[in-house]
Scaffold this active site. Structure first.
Site, PDB file in Angstrom:
ATOM      1  N   ASP A   1       0.831  -1.207   0.000  1.00 56.06           N
ATOM      2  CA  ASP A   1       0.000   0.000   0.000  1.00 56.06           C
ATOM      3  C   ASP A   1       0.865   1.256   0.000  1.00 56.06           C
ATOM      4  O   ASP A   1       1.989   1.250   0.486  1.00 56.06           O
ATOM      5  CB  ASP A   1      -0.926  -0.025   1.226  1.00 56.06           C
ATOM      6  CG  ASP A   1      -2.119   0.896   1.070  1.00 56.06           C
ATOM      7  OD1 ASP A   1      -2.334   1.425  -0.040  1.00 56.06           O
ATOM      8  OD2 ASP A   1      -2.858   1.096   2.066  1.00 56.06           O
TER       9      ASP A   1
ATOM     10  N   ASN B   1     -10.896  -2.387  -5.699  1.00 57.19           N
ATOM     11  CA  ASN B   1     -10.092  -1.476  -6.514  1.00 57.19           C
ATOM     12  C   ASN B   1     -10.718  -1.172  -7.879  1.00 57.19           C
ATOM     13  O   ASN B   1     -10.325  -0.215  -8.548  1.00 57.19           O
ATOM     14  CB  ASN B   1      -8.657  -2.001  -6.694  1.00 57.19           C
ATOM     15  CG  ASN B   1      -7.818  -1.915  -5.429  1.00 57.19           C
ATOM     16  OD1 ASN B   1      -6.985  -2.778  -5.155  1.00 57.19           O
ATOM     17  ND2 ASN B   1      -8.012  -0.876  -4.630  1.00 57.19           N
TER      18      ASN B   1
HETATM   19  C1  IPE Z   1      -5.567  -2.732  -0.404  1.00 57.86           C
HETATM   20  O1  IPE Z   1      -5.137  -1.426  -0.603  1.00 57.86           O
HETATM   21  C2  IPE Z   1      -5.539  -3.483  -1.692  1.00 57.86           C
HETATM   22  C3  IPE Z   1      -4.222  -3.688  -2.268  1.00 57.86           C
HETATM   23  C4  IPE Z   1      -3.062  -3.404  -1.701  1.00 57.86           C
HETATM   24  C5  IPE Z   1      -4.211  -4.280  -3.576  1.00 57.86           C
HETATM   25  P1  IPE Z   1      -6.183  -0.235  -0.769  1.00 57.86           P
HETATM   26  O2  IPE Z   1      -5.389   1.010  -0.838  1.00 57.86           O
HETATM   27  O3  IPE Z   1      -7.091  -0.525  -1.895  1.00 57.86           O
HETATM   28  O4  IPE Z   1      -6.996  -0.337   0.591  1.00 57.86           O
HETATM   29  P2  IPE Z   1      -7.958   0.721   1.304  1.00 57.86           P
HETATM   30  O5  IPE Z   1      -9.017   1.071   0.316  1.00 57.86           O
HETATM   31  O6  IPE Z   1      -7.140   1.887   1.685  1.00 57.86           O
HETATM   32  O7  IPE Z   1      -8.487  -0.016   2.499  1.00 57.86           O
HETATM   33  C1  IPE Z   2      -1.416   0.221  -3.397  1.00 57.00           C
HETATM   34  O1  IPE Z   2      -1.189   1.606  -3.404  1.00 57.00           O
HETATM   35  C2  IPE Z   2      -1.641  -0.338  -4.779  1.00 57.00           C
HETATM   36  C3  IPE Z   2      -3.022  -0.777  -5.067  1.00 57.00           C
HETATM   37  C4  IPE Z   2      -3.997  -0.770  -4.221  1.00 57.00           C
HETATM   38  C5  IPE Z   2      -3.281  -1.271  -6.408  1.00 57.00           C
HETATM   39  P1  IPE Z   2      -2.391   2.636  -3.467  1.00 57.00           P
HETATM   40  O2  IPE Z   2      -2.714   2.899  -4.878  1.00 57.00           O
HETATM   41  O3  IPE Z   2      -3.511   2.176  -2.632  1.00 57.00           O
HETATM   42  O4  IPE Z   2      -1.723   3.923  -2.820  1.00 57.00           O
HETATM   43  P2  IPE Z   2      -2.401   4.922  -1.784  1.00 57.00           P
HETATM   44  O5  IPE Z   2      -2.918   4.104  -0.648  1.00 57.00           O
HETATM   45  O6  IPE Z   2      -3.485   5.641  -2.505  1.00 57.00           O
HETATM   46  O7  IPE Z   2      -1.280   5.814  -1.362  1.00 57.00           O
HETATM   47 MG    MG Z   3      -4.036   2.404  -0.697  1.00 52.98          MG
END
Ligand code: IPE
Ligand code: IPE
Ligand code: MG
Length: 248
Positions: A21, A69
């Site tokens: 994340d 996502n």
């Molecule tokens: C969780 O990350 C899913 C992945 C790392 C693929 P998100 O960034 O989507 O999670 P939330 O929405 O902050 O809980």
């Molecule tokens: C994790 O990074 C990757 C996926 C969930 C695909 P994020 O895209 O969630 O990054 P933040 O949480 O918005 O910084």
């Molecule tokens: Mg995230």
């Protein structure tokens, strides 16, 4: 002593799961768009996979795309799918060289056909590799996984293949995407968020959780070692008392 030397390789978690994340926030910190963050997250995937394989970890599961996502802007979703396709193509050679087997958990059938095809091909090509299983959670949801397992078991009951009384935890486990894969002992989440976001709800029942503020694109082997060392300094009691563990 280096961090790597501080890892006790006789007491490694055999399965590590990571919620990768913070790509978006890392990109913003560098004045770039979110896609730039995802692209830069790929090197952390490589670092972590090689780091785990080198130590002797047997299973590494990476949460790469959740069912939730899909709700992101279409441009970001498409960019993620394109990146996924490119990465699998580019990394296949490395997987083969490092004797790593690729697996996927999640609903592959609902990914773009090109991506699904490339994944199936990479899984087939690496199927006989032995050093480590790299498990990608793609279009994955822990709740959906459990619902799917319940449906499969219900069908077996309906056909008379299994009696309701014979449904055990093992039966449920064997009907999850992760059938045959031991539960993770260590869960790592980067970027400072402290939640599981629908990840491996059944399998994480007794995992140790490690949270770090480091954003995924800046996660290195050293961070991996830190998480494992932290894990090795914990007492896993499984409901028992500390005294019971000492006398065991
Ligand atoms: C969780 O990350 C899913 C992945 C790392 C693929 P998100 O960034 O989507 O999670 P939330 O929405 O902050 O809980
Ligand atoms: C994790 O990074 C990757 C996926 C969930 C695909 P994020 O895209 O969630 O990054 P933040 O949480 O918005 O910084
Ligand atoms: Mg995230």
């Amino acid at each position: 002593m280096s961090l790597k030397e501080q890892v006790d390789i006789t007491r490694l978690p055999q399965h590590i799961a990571i919620i990768m994340d913070g790509n978006g926030r890392w990109a913003r910190k560098h004045g770039k768009n979110r896609i730039f963050g995802h692209t830069n997250g790929v090197s952390s995937v490589r670092e972590t996979s090689e780091g785990c394989a080198e130590l002797g970890v047997k299973y590494l599961t990476l949460y790469a795309f959740s069912t939730e996502n899909w709700n992101r802007p279409i441009t970001e979703v498409s960019a993620l799918m394109t990146l996924l396709l490119k990465t699998i193509k580019a990394e296949l050679k490395t997987l083969l060289k490092n004797d790593i087997r690729l697996k996927v958990i999640g609903d592959i059938a609902r990914l773009p056909v090109g991506v699904a095809k490339e994944l199936n091909e990479a899984m087939a090509r690496t199927a006989n590799n032995k050093r480590m299983d790299l498990v990608l959670a793609l279009n994955y949801s822990g709740k959906s996984e459990i619902v799917r397992a319940v449906k499969e078991i219900a069908v077996k009951v309906q056909k008379g293949e299994i009696a309701p009384d014979a449904i055990t935890e093992e039966v449920v486990s064997n009907n999850l995407y992760t059938a045959g894969i031991p539960d993770p002992e260590l869960l790592i989440r980067t970027s400072g968020e402290k939640r599981v976001s629908n990840f491996m709800l059944w399998q994480l029942a007794y995992a140790e959780y490690f949270f770090t503020d480091v954003f995924w694109p800046e996660f290195t082997r050293e961070d991996l070692y830190k998480a494992i060392i932290d894990f090795q300094n914990r007492e896993r009691r499984f409901g028992k008392t500390s005294e019971q563990l000492v006398t065991k």
